[in-house]
Design an enzyme around this catalytic site. Sequence first.
Site, PDB file in Angstrom:
ATOM      1  N   GLN A  49     -11.691 -38.296  62.147  1.00  0.00           N
ATOM      2  CA  GLN A  49     -11.120 -37.662  60.864  1.00  0.00           C
ATOM      3  C   GLN A  49     -10.955 -36.174  61.112  1.00  0.00           C
ATOM      4  OE1 GLN A  49     -14.159 -40.555  59.313  1.00  0.00           O
ATOM      5  NE2 GLN A  49     -12.845 -39.924  57.490  1.00  0.00           N
ATOM      6  N   LEU A  91     -13.133 -41.148  53.132  1.00  0.00           N
ATOM      7  CA  LEU A  91     -12.647 -39.465  52.702  1.00  0.00           C
ATOM      8  C   LEU A  91     -11.562 -38.857  53.233  1.00  0.00           C
ATOM      9  CD1 LEU A  91     -15.603 -37.832  54.432  1.00  0.00           C
ATOM     10  CD2 LEU A  91     -16.009 -38.032  51.963  1.00  0.00           C
ATOM     11  N   GLU A 133     -17.025 -46.505  60.329  1.00  0.00           N
ATOM     12  CA  GLU A 133     -16.990 -45.170  61.482  1.00  0.00           C
ATOM     13  C   GLU A 133     -16.385 -45.678  62.889  1.00  0.00           C
ATOM     14  OE1 GLU A 133     -18.359 -43.539  58.204  1.00  0.00           O
ATOM     15  OE2 GLU A 133     -16.743 -42.553  59.644  1.00  0.00           O
ATOM     16  N   HIS A 136     -12.428 -46.317  62.848  1.00  0.00           N
ATOM     17  CA  HIS A 136     -11.755 -44.780  62.896  1.00  0.00           C
ATOM     18  C   HIS A 136     -11.994 -44.820  64.124  1.00  0.00           C
ATOM     19  CE1 HIS A 136     -11.119 -43.455  58.630  1.00  0.00           C
ATOM     20  NE2 HIS A 136     -12.748 -43.475  58.276  1.00  0.00           N
TER      21      HIS A 136
HETATM   22  O1  LIG Z   1     -15.818 -42.777  57.255  1.00  0.00           O
HETATM   23  C1  LIG Z   1     -15.443 -41.480  56.234  1.00  0.00           C
HETATM   24  O2  LIG Z   1     -14.708 -41.786  55.753  1.00  0.00           O
HETATM   25  C2  LIG Z   1     -17.057 -41.521  55.090  1.00  0.00           C
HETATM   26  C3  LIG Z   1     -17.276 -42.984  54.268  1.00  0.00           C
HETATM   27  C4  LIG Z   1     -18.188 -43.612  54.960  1.00  0.00           C
HETATM   28  C5  LIG Z   1     -17.977 -44.911  54.411  1.00  0.00           C
HETATM   29  C6  LIG Z   1     -16.867 -46.312  53.913  1.00  0.00           C
HETATM   30  C7  LIG Z   1     -17.750 -47.338  53.567  1.00  0.00           C
HETATM   31  C8  LIG Z   1     -18.654 -47.300  53.085  1.00  0.00           C
HETATM   32  C9  LIG Z   1     -20.203 -46.950  53.181  1.00  0.00           C
HETATM   33  C10 LIG Z   1     -20.090 -45.744  53.766  1.00  0.00           C
HETATM   34  C11 LIG Z   1     -17.718 -42.735  52.466  1.00  0.00           C
HETATM   35  O3  LIG Z   1     -16.627 -41.999  52.415  1.00  0.00           O
HETATM   36  S1  LIG Z   1     -18.495 -41.369  52.521  1.00  0.00           S
HETATM   37  C12 LIG Z   1     -18.593 -42.099  50.841  1.00  0.00           C
HETATM   38  C13 LIG Z   1     -19.549 -43.281  50.368  1.00  0.00           C
HETATM   39  C14 LIG Z   1     -20.694 -42.649  49.607  1.00  0.00           C
HETATM   40  C15 LIG Z   1     -21.257 -43.866  49.465  1.00  0.00           C
HETATM   41  C16 LIG Z   1     -21.126 -45.268  49.698  1.00  0.00           C
HETATM   42  C17 LIG Z   1     -18.940 -45.716  49.897  1.00  0.00           C
HETATM   43  C18 LIG Z   1     -18.864 -44.562  50.226  1.00  0.00           C
HETATM   44 ZN   LIG Z   2     -13.676 -43.134  56.694  1.00  0.00          ZN
END
Ligand SMILES: O=C(O)C[C@@H](Cc1ccccc1)[C@H](O)SCc1ccccc1
Ligand SMILES: [Zn+2]
Length: 171
Positions: A49, A91, A133, A136
């Site tokens: 990312q 993100l 992750e 990704h």
């Molecule tokens: O990889 C990313 O973009 C960060 C992700 C991580 C994530 C995705 C889905 C479910 C859990 C985590 C998120 O943007 S982090 C923002 C967030 C925070 C709490 C719960 C869900 C997403």
């Molecule tokens: Zn993501």
Amino acid sequence: LLPILSYPDPRLRTIATPVKDITDDIKTLISDMIATMYDAQGIGLAATQVDRHIQLIVMDLSEDKDAPMVFINPKVTPLVEEKQPYEEGCLSVPDVYDKVERPNKVRIQALDQDGQVIDKEADGLLAVCIQHEMDHLNGVIFVDYLSHLKQTRARDKVRKVLKVRDKQQLD
Ligand SMILES: O=C(O)C[C@@H](Cc1ccccc1)[C@H](O)SCc1ccccc1
Ligand SMILES: [Zn+2]
């Protein structure tokens, strides 16, 4: 802080290569990614990312944002067949949230930033996040699991959000 690539940037489709040895450059990248993740209010961030195509993930699920985890060359294995839906965000796809089904218990094998072996089971949000992750690192984005209509809407939404952000930067 590191710039986060936004969907549908093709660089997000790059397959990350394994980390050979944990150099000072990698340790700097790890701390930069953790700072970037906190600034963006994320609980996880994959090197892909931030346009660095190595197998490196940082995460912090703690309340006080003081317990970052680092996974180098991670391998995630589902431990149950049954999948559970979770409202995911990303993100790299700002302001888009939608349900994704994933196994909710996995085994995580990786190295930490000191090269120590991590081998543990995860469930709940940790399992969801590490799989998100891992995707990704394999060039997969959670919107890929949604309908084409929702993918089109996601592209339009991200374009709008980025326009507002660019305008804010100019103000
Ligand atoms: O990889 C990313 O973009 C960060 C992700 C991580 C994530 C995705 C889905 C479910 C859990 C985590 C998120 O943007 S982090 C923002 C967030 C925070 C709490 C719960 C869900 C997403
Ligand atoms: Zn993501």
